[in-house]
Design a protein around this motif. Sequence first.
Motif, PDB file in Angstrom:
ATOM      1  N   GLY A  62     -22.858 169.730  -3.388  1.00 21.38           N
ATOM      2  CA  GLY A  62     -22.706 169.130  -2.109  1.00 21.38           C
ATOM      3  C   GLY A  62     -22.943 167.524  -2.528  1.00 21.38           C
ATOM      4  O   GLY A  62     -23.153 167.266  -3.558  1.00 21.38           O
ATOM      5  N   LYS A  63     -22.945 166.938  -1.281  1.00 22.60           N
ATOM      6  CA  LYS A  63     -22.660 165.180  -1.491  1.00 22.60           C
ATOM      7  C   LYS A  63     -24.065 165.079  -1.765  1.00 22.60           C
ATOM      8  O   LYS A  63     -24.712 163.870  -2.452  1.00 22.60           O
ATOM      9  CB  LYS A  63     -22.260 164.560  -0.168  1.00 22.60           C
ATOM     10  N   VAL A  64     -25.399 165.674  -1.342  1.00 23.25           N
ATOM     11  CA  VAL A  64     -26.646 165.237  -1.734  1.00 23.25           C
ATOM     12  C   VAL A  64     -27.396 166.261  -2.338  1.00 23.25           C
ATOM     13  O   VAL A  64     -26.919 167.386  -2.248  1.00 23.25           O
ATOM     14  CB  VAL A  64     -27.379 164.835  -0.513  1.00 23.25           C
ATOM     15  N   VAL A  65     -28.272 166.093  -3.132  1.00 22.96           N
ATOM     16  CA  VAL A  65     -29.085 167.224  -3.517  1.00 22.96           C
ATOM     17  C   VAL A  65     -30.122 167.641  -2.440  1.00 22.96           C
ATOM     18  O   VAL A  65     -30.073 168.955  -2.527  1.00 22.96           O
ATOM     19  CB  VAL A  65     -29.938 166.549  -4.721  1.00 22.96           C
ATOM     20  N   SER A  66     -30.468 166.997  -1.672  1.00 20.69           N
ATOM     21  CA  SER A  66     -31.076 167.692  -0.413  1.00 20.69           C
ATOM     22  C   SER A  66     -31.298 166.442   0.396  1.00 20.69           C
ATOM     23  O   SER A  66     -32.170 165.330   0.067  1.00 20.69           O
ATOM     24  CB  SER A  66     -32.465 168.430  -0.594  1.00 20.69           C
ATOM     25  N   GLY A  67     -31.302 166.649   1.804  1.00 15.93           N
ATOM     26  CA  GLY A  67     -31.814 165.689   2.863  1.00 15.93           C
ATOM     27  C   GLY A  67     -33.166 166.000   3.264  1.00 15.93           C
ATOM     28  O   GLY A  67     -33.585 165.175   4.422  1.00 15.93           O
ATOM     29  N   LEU A 117     -34.447 164.047  -1.383  1.00 15.25           N
ATOM     30  CA  LEU A 117     -35.505 164.007  -0.761  1.00 15.25           C
ATOM     31  C   LEU A 117     -36.706 165.081  -0.834  1.00 15.25           C
ATOM     32  O   LEU A 117     -36.412 166.327  -1.056  1.00 15.25           O
ATOM     33  CB  LEU A 117     -35.247 163.838   0.802  1.00 15.25           C
ATOM     34  N   THR A 118     -37.939 164.789  -0.549  1.00 19.71           N
ATOM     35  CA  THR A 118     -39.068 165.638  -0.115  1.00 19.71           C
ATOM     36  C   THR A 118     -39.085 166.731  -1.253  1.00 19.71           C
ATOM     37  O   THR A 118     -39.181 166.636  -2.440  1.00 19.71           O
ATOM     38  CB  THR A 118     -39.007 166.263   1.343  1.00 19.71           C
ATOM     39  N   TRP A 119     -38.931 168.257  -0.684  1.00 19.48           N
ATOM     40  CA  TRP A 119     -38.959 169.295  -1.715  1.00 19.48           C
ATOM     41  C   TRP A 119     -38.185 169.289  -2.968  1.00 19.48           C
ATOM     42  O   TRP A 119     -38.803 169.672  -4.021  1.00 19.48           O
ATOM     43  CB  TRP A 119     -38.756 170.730  -0.942  1.00 19.48           C
ATOM     44  N   ALA A 120     -37.070 168.607  -2.732  1.00 19.83           N
ATOM     45  CA  ALA A 120     -36.175 168.665  -4.050  1.00 19.83           C
ATOM     46  C   ALA A 120     -36.642 167.746  -4.998  1.00 19.83           C
ATOM     47  O   ALA A 120     -36.655 167.825  -6.105  1.00 19.83           O
ATOM     48  CB  ALA A 120     -34.590 168.222  -3.610  1.00 19.83           C
ATOM     49  N   THR A 133     -27.674 160.174 -11.719  1.00 20.23           N
ATOM     50  CA  THR A 133     -26.802 159.278 -11.717  1.00 20.23           C
ATOM     51  C   THR A 133     -27.331 157.906 -11.048  1.00 20.23           C
ATOM     52  O   THR A 133     -28.286 158.025 -10.496  1.00 20.23           O
ATOM     53  CB  THR A 133     -25.553 159.593 -10.789  1.00 20.23           C
ATOM     54  N   PRO A 134     -26.719 156.599 -11.506  1.00 23.41           N
ATOM     55  CA  PRO A 134     -27.128 155.531 -10.953  1.00 23.41           C
ATOM     56  C   PRO A 134     -27.160 155.529  -9.366  1.00 23.41           C
ATOM     57  O   PRO A 134     -28.007 154.562  -8.698  1.00 23.41           O
ATOM     58  CB  PRO A 134     -26.016 154.314 -11.471  1.00 23.41           C
ATOM     59  N   ARG A 135     -26.251 156.200  -8.426  1.00 24.90           N
ATOM     60  CA  ARG A 135     -26.257 156.061  -7.296  1.00 24.90           C
ATOM     61  C   ARG A 135     -27.266 157.056  -6.695  1.00 24.90           C
ATOM     62  O   ARG A 135     -27.398 157.220  -5.306  1.00 24.90           O
ATOM     63  CB  ARG A 135     -24.920 156.254  -7.037  1.00 24.90           C
ATOM     64  N   ALA A 136     -27.996 157.763  -7.581  1.00 26.37           N
ATOM     65  CA  ALA A 136     -28.933 158.787  -6.957  1.00 26.37           C
ATOM     66  C   ALA A 136     -30.177 158.126  -6.347  1.00 26.37           C
ATOM     67  O   ALA A 136     -30.459 157.059  -6.953  1.00 26.37           O
ATOM     68  CB  ALA A 136     -29.371 159.768  -7.896  1.00 26.37           C
ATOM     69  N   SER A 137     -30.689 158.647  -5.345  1.00 24.98           N
ATOM     70  CA  SER A 137     -31.984 157.756  -4.881  1.00 24.98           C
ATOM     71  C   SER A 137     -32.905 159.018  -4.272  1.00 24.98           C
ATOM     72  O   SER A 137     -32.628 160.189  -4.084  1.00 24.98           O
ATOM     73  CB  SER A 137     -31.643 157.163  -3.431  1.00 24.98           C
ATOM     74  N   PHE A 138     -34.140 158.642  -4.276  1.00 29.25           N
ATOM     75  CA  PHE A 138     -35.458 159.600  -4.099  1.00 29.25           C
ATOM     76  C   PHE A 138     -36.319 159.214  -3.257  1.00 29.25           C
ATOM     77  O   PHE A 138     -36.375 158.035  -2.916  1.00 29.25           O
ATOM     78  CB  PHE A 138     -35.979 159.898  -5.722  1.00 29.25           C
ATOM     79  N   GLY A 139     -36.921 160.182  -2.437  1.00 29.58           N
ATOM     80  CA  GLY A 139     -37.951 159.827  -1.595  1.00 29.58           C
ATOM     81  C   GLY A 139     -39.090 160.988  -1.174  1.00 29.58           C
ATOM     82  O   GLY A 139     -38.401 162.180  -1.172  1.00 29.58           O
ATOM     83  N   LEU A 140     -40.113 160.802  -1.127  1.00 32.41           N
ATOM     84  CA  LEU A 140     -41.226 161.564  -0.377  1.00 32.41           C
ATOM     85  C   LEU A 140     -41.555 160.912   1.035  1.00 32.41           C
ATOM     86  O   LEU A 140     -42.394 160.331   0.981  1.00 32.41           O
ATOM     87  CB  LEU A 140     -42.554 161.943  -1.225  1.00 32.41           C
ATOM     88  N   ALA A 173     -43.003 155.911   2.713  1.00 31.48           N
ATOM     89  CA  ALA A 173     -41.885 156.989   3.065  1.00 31.48           C
ATOM     90  C   ALA A 173     -40.571 156.433   2.751  1.00 31.48           C
ATOM     91  O   ALA A 173     -39.634 156.505   3.470  1.00 31.48           O
ATOM     92  CB  ALA A 173     -42.015 157.526   4.477  1.00 31.48           C
ATOM     93  N   GLY A 174     -40.452 155.753   1.575  1.00 28.39           N
ATOM     94  CA  GLY A 174     -39.238 154.713   1.376  1.00 28.39           C
ATOM     95  C   GLY A 174     -38.409 155.728   0.232  1.00 28.39           C
ATOM     96  O   GLY A 174     -38.710 156.753  -0.085  1.00 28.39           O
ATOM     97  N   ARG A 175     -36.989 155.111   0.491  1.00 26.74           N
ATOM     98  CA  ARG A 175     -36.139 155.675  -0.630  1.00 26.74           C
ATOM     99  C   ARG A 175     -36.062 154.683  -1.911  1.00 26.74           C
ATOM    100  O   ARG A 175     -35.794 153.590  -1.523  1.00 26.74           O
ATOM    101  CB  ARG A 175     -34.689 155.852   0.221  1.00 26.74           C
ATOM    102  N   PHE A 176     -35.976 155.183  -2.778  1.00 30.57           N
ATOM    103  CA  PHE A 176     -36.076 154.319  -4.165  1.00 30.57           C
ATOM    104  C   PHE A 176     -34.870 155.016  -5.002  1.00 30.57           C
ATOM    105  O   PHE A 176     -34.555 155.942  -5.110  1.00 30.57           O
ATOM    106  CB  PHE A 176     -37.384 154.557  -4.946  1.00 30.57           C
ATOM    107  N   GLY A 177     -34.177 153.960  -5.637  1.00 34.20           N
ATOM    108  CA  GLY A 177     -32.950 154.118  -6.421  1.00 34.20           C
ATOM    109  C   GLY A 177     -33.382 154.978  -7.597  1.00 34.20           C
ATOM    110  O   GLY A 177     -34.479 154.663  -8.339  1.00 34.20           O
ATOM    111  N   ALA A 178     -32.402 155.380  -8.274  1.00 39.18           N
ATOM    112  CA  ALA A 178     -32.773 155.920  -9.473  1.00 39.18           C
ATOM    113  C   ALA A 178     -33.076 154.817 -10.796  1.00 39.18           C
ATOM    114  O   ALA A 178     -33.724 155.248 -11.841  1.00 39.18           O
ATOM    115  CB  ALA A 178     -31.677 156.996 -10.044  1.00 39.18           C
ATOM    116  N   ASP A 179     -32.420 153.724 -10.622  1.00 42.39           N
ATOM    117  CA  ASP A 179     -32.554 152.839 -11.481  1.00 42.39           C
ATOM    118  C   ASP A 179     -34.139 152.178 -11.579  1.00 42.39           C
ATOM    119  O   ASP A 179     -34.614 152.099 -12.695  1.00 42.39           O
ATOM    120  CB  ASP A 179     -31.387 151.673 -11.490  1.00 42.39           C
ATOM    121  N   GLU A 180     -34.569 152.128 -10.397  1.00 37.67           N
ATOM    122  CA  GLU A 180     -35.888 151.631 -10.129  1.00 37.67           C
ATOM    123  C   GLU A 180     -36.992 152.634 -10.558  1.00 37.67           C
ATOM    124  O   GLU A 180     -37.864 152.487 -11.451  1.00 37.67           O
ATOM    125  CB  GLU A 180     -36.313 151.266  -8.916  1.00 37.67           C
TER     126      GLU A 180
END
Length: 270
Positions: A62-67, A117-120, A133-140, A173-180
């Motif tokens: 899918g387009k995202v790992v998880s929403g 996001l979250t559980w993923a 990937t550089p365009r990935a982002s993460f958040g709890l 509760a922010g989204r942080f980029g993979a590069d950071e």
Amino acid sequence: MTATPVTPSPVTVDVDDAGLAVVTIDHPPLNLYDEALHEALRAAVAELEGARPRGALVRAEGKVVSGGVDVKQVFHPMAQAGDAAAGTAYFAELVDLGRRIHHLPFPTVFAAHGLTLTWAFEVALACDLIVATPRASFGLIEATVGLTPAMGGTQRLAERAGAGRARLLVMTAGRFGADELERWGVVDRLIPEDGFDAAARELAAQLAAGPTRAHAATKEILRHLAEGGLEAAHEVTPQAAGALFATADLQGAMASFVEQGHGKATFTGE
């Protein structure tokens, strides 16, 4: 009589001939964590524990790992009922699940190609290596609904990046980029988007082809460091490392080194 269609599992495990298990999350459209995915992930972890592959790659379609989590299905009923006991029991299951992933006795790689996001993200943190990937982002982002992460993600994030950054990421509760997050030491390697899936598989396959028992010993030593500090790691190191002399992999690699030099050994995982 029309046959009832079989709903595919949201999580599948495929083990190749070389012993690499590829765990694929495929629960469209957003790979949201709901009861079906919860049960499928538990079953997948049990399968890994039983099959004992030589390595595992966790990836998503899918387009995202998880929403994130399907809040309406998972959390809202407990919130409406004010059911702290149900919440505690559910989170105990999540913590156990994260711990079981973390304790798998072989290398685990999590591949993040997009929003995670979250559980993923918590599953990723329970794995040994995170590639993105550089365009990935993460958040709890659990704080947006009045919760805090409950699969072990906060403490594992603190282990990788420090308590201050764990507070920042979780409390905002922010989204942080993979590069950071790579600069923080949370993401272990950035891989270009073009060819990402193949490159992640190649890394996981490389680890799976290595000395599996030695990798398990490395994980054991580091786990004792995280759980009990430096002295606890020192205590377990002699036995964890010394036991490797009884493995076929070490014996073969030593003979290969003496006869052919460095880097010629192959490993069977025994």
